[in-house]
Design a protein around this motif. Structure first.
Motif, PDB file in Angstrom:
ATOM      1  N   LYS A  70       8.114   5.745  12.772  1.00 21.72           N
ATOM      2  CA  LYS A  70       8.503   7.221  12.756  1.00 21.72           C
ATOM      3  C   LYS A  70       9.695   6.818  12.058  1.00 21.72           C
ATOM      4  CE  LYS A  70      11.348   9.304  14.751  1.00 21.72           C
ATOM      5  NZ  LYS A  70      12.497   9.954  15.757  1.00 21.72           N
ATOM      6  N   LEU A 116       0.970   9.558  12.982  1.00 21.28           N
ATOM      7  CA  LEU A 116       2.095   9.701  13.889  1.00 21.28           C
ATOM      8  C   LEU A 116       1.792  10.745  14.878  1.00 21.28           C
ATOM      9  CD1 LEU A 116       5.043   8.017  13.735  1.00 21.28           C
ATOM     10  CD2 LEU A 116       5.766  10.105  13.112  1.00 21.28           C
ATOM     11  N   ALA A 127       7.500  13.966  16.519  1.00 23.29           N
ATOM     12  CA  ALA A 127       6.817  14.189  15.466  1.00 23.29           C
ATOM     13  C   ALA A 127       6.782  15.564  14.980  1.00 23.29           C
ATOM     14  CB  ALA A 127       5.342  13.842  16.124  1.00 23.29           C
TER      15      ALA A 127
END
Length: 644
Positions: free
Chosen positions: A60, A102, A126
């Motif tokens: 991320k 993700l 996210a």
């Protein structure tokens, strides 16, 4: 990214006064791996996405950096050459593909244990990165549109990598009248986060803050009437219990009518903002434009359903007869028509039955689905803290995943077949299409799932001779047609009326919305004709329907998808019996096409023209055939009583 798919999980039961012993739909021999003896085999394996939360966090951070650099690297350069345009679009697709991966991991970690804080935090992170991604890439659309069409075509000829984006570029030109400047597009993208306020308010109220009442049924059972408890309790055998449940549940909702009205008004305002800022004539047109669906398709569905209300009223009369009621009330719509079949299916048996049912789709389809179900793409069983319901989620870079809450009942097998349809749609599209063209339109999303349910139902009906079991299966199918074709369309008519009222400058208070909804539900269920009595207290039902708060003009697609899949499934079954493959091949080609064409065209190629009333007429013919069969079974087996 194919996100959550809402399912209507309705339980129905079977009994006739002269029925033989209930054996239920016969079981196939288990032919797949999922087994309660191996709990891990029944849970999805998320390691192909990320081996750990730490790996997710590392990815991320890297992805966030690349997102932040995208604008500086590409803005102002897209018109310079085919290479520059391809560089930007290839990276954009890669960023979105990686964010899909993700988000999928974060969502499934959270859904696997809603009590744990860290998975919820992953999901929030996210979601925030998704907003940042849309803001950072918002210049692409207006910048490409600023290039002359002939120049874009020249770029496509000189740069082979742009072939993967041919549909994207063609569709982009269609958006030209509704696309803003780069700065304005960025503002609109950032404002998108504000549109989440209404669904957040609705979610917090219904899941955490409303003090849902607890009722004691005549059986002695106490049930807390939160939304899940209400769905279970409304099937009570006793008419007095059903009335108690409805009055308690909707009484609690009524207490928050004003607040929930303000939330829905805010959601409608967000849709009006999108309509106004992009220059659409209506919120409906704005919502359907992305899929290139003409508003006439929406209006046609409403017209088809309204002219077919006599078919619904025939079913309501049959329901009243089977329940043995002097008068049918709104509270009676979910009471089981007949006693349940005495049948349970292990996960392995459910998988085997599903694989057998989809045989008309060909051996490659069956083998691919078997491999998917063997390879831990599915989280089968309920457990404390796990999200309720079911869904399938495509992840292009890996494979789709399914969440179930499998309890071994017939409807759980049907749900497995439903989600397997979504999963195979995503898998076939990902295999055949580049990322830019794999995400199929919502308008066709429910076709593959409901077609699999239809194949399952008819496969079991074909080999079931027991009258009680056949009545159970037919009754369940009939109720699916009622709730999907009529109830979802009633929701769609309410949604349209609310938006049209707002666009005329009229208020959308909770009280006004309840009055609007009550008029519609009474029209659909024949209140004034004495077919089904709808108490005024139930006008607040709109406030308990999450789709109104989370989506815009979405629910009508449940109805259109079922119409399309009913027609396609009939053709596929008949063709398989005759030994043909042409219709099957057209259907599988539609699945593999993903999002490479518009939904209306995809369905036409598969053999269903949704711009006409013909598919809906065919669905009504099937509904009437089901009622004919049920009435014949009742005449042969004597009076059938409701489950008790």
């Amino acid at each position: 990214m194919r996100t959550l798919v809402a399912l209507l999980c309705l339980a129905f039961a079977v009994s006739t006064s002269a029925a033989p012993a209930r054996t239920g739909p016969s079981k196939p021999a288990p032919a797949s791996k999922p087994s309660a003896a191996d709990p891990e085999a029944l849970r999805w394996d998320l390691s192909p996405l990320y081996p750990s939360d730490a790996a997710w966090t590392e990815h991320k951070s890297a992805l966030a950096k690349r997102v932040a650099e995208f604008r500086e690297r590409h803005e102002g350069k897209l018109a310079s050459s085919g290479k520059a345009l391809a560089d930007a679009l290839v990276q954009l697709a890669e960023l979105r593909m990686q964010h899909e991966r993700l988000f999928a991991y974060a969502m499934m970690r959270s859904d696997g244990d809603l009590k744990a804080a860290r998975p919820r935090e992953l999901r929030q992170e996210a979601e925030r990165l998704g907003v940042e991604l849309e803001a950072a890439t918002s210049f692409v659309r207006p910048e490409v549109l600023a290039v002359e069409g002939a120049r874009v075509q020249a770029f496509q000829k000189e740069e082979p990598r742009l072939a993967a984006f041919d549909f994207f570029l063609a569709d982009l030109l269609r958006w030209k009248p509704h696309t803003l400047t780069a700065r304005e597009e960025r503002i609109v993208a950032q404002a998108g986060e504000l549109a989440g306020a209404a669904p957040a308010v609705h979610g917090v109220l219904t899941n955490a803050d409303i003090p849902w009442p607890t009722v004691r049924l005549s059986t002695g059972e106490q049930i807390r009437l939160d939304p899940a408890g209400y769905q279970r309790a409304r099937t009570a055998a006793s008419p007095a219990d059903r009335e108690k449940v409805f009055r308690a549940f909707f009484g609690a909702v009524k207490t928050y009518e004003r607040t929930l009205g303000a939330a829905l008004d805010a959601q409608v305002k967000a849709h009006r903002f999108e309509k106004d800022v992009r220059g659409f004539r209506s919120s409906l047109e704005s919502s359907l434009f992305g899929a290139n669906l003409p508003p006439a398709v929406y209006h046609q569905l409403l017209a088809d359903v309204n002219r077919s209300l006599p078919t619904l009223h025939r079913y309501l009369a049959l329901r009243q007869r089977m329940l043995g009621l002097k008068a049918l009330r709104y509270e009676d719509l979910y009471a089981p028509l007949v006693k349940d079949v005495d049948q349970r299916y292990t996960p392995a048996e459910g998988v085997a039955l599903t694989l057998e049912a989809v045989a008309p789709l060909g051996a490659p389809y069956v083998d691919a689905l078997r491999a998917a179900l063997d390879d831990r793409w599915t989280d089968f069983l309920p457990r404390p803290g796990k999200r309720s319901g079911a869904y399938s989620m495509g992840v292009y870079a890996v494979h789709p995943y399914q969440l179930l809450n499998y309890n071994g009942q017939w409807e759980d097998v049907s749900t497995l077949a439903h989600e397997a349809g979504h999963t195979m749609h995503s898998a076939l599209a990902a295999k055949a299409q580049p990322f830019a063209k794999y995400d199929y339109p919502t308008f066709v999303a429910e076709v593959a799932s409901t077609l699999n349910e239809n194949l399952l139902l008819h496969r079991v009906l074909d080999r079931t001779k027991d009258d009680a079991t056949r009545l159970f299966l037919l009754g369940r199918h009939l109720e699916t047609l009622r709730t999907t074709l009529f109830r979802q369309t009633m929701f769609a008519e309410f949604e349209l009326a609310a938006h049209e009222r707002a666009e005329k400058g009229q208020a959308l208070s909770g009280e006004a919305l309840s009055a609007l909804y009550l008029d519609l539900v009474r029209k659909y269920y024949g209140h004034d004709q004495g077919i089904c009595r709808v108490d005024a207290a139930y006008g607040v039902e709109w406030a308990s329907v999450p789709h109104f708060f989370h989506y815009d003009f979405y629910v009508f697609q449940y109805a259109t998808s079922l119409v399309a899949s009913t027609s396609l499934a009939k053709t596929l079954r008949e063709e398989a019996t005759a030994g043909g493959t042409a219709a099957r091949d057209r259907y599988l080609a539609m699945l593999a096409a993903g999002g490479s064409r518009y939904a209306i065209d995809l369905l036409k190629d598969a053999g269903v023209d949704m711009t006409t009333s013909a598919p809906f007429t065919a669905a009504m013919e099937e509904m009437n055939r089901v009622m004919d069969d049920m009435e014949a079974l009742l005449a042969r087996g004597g009076r059938t009583r409701a489950a008790r």
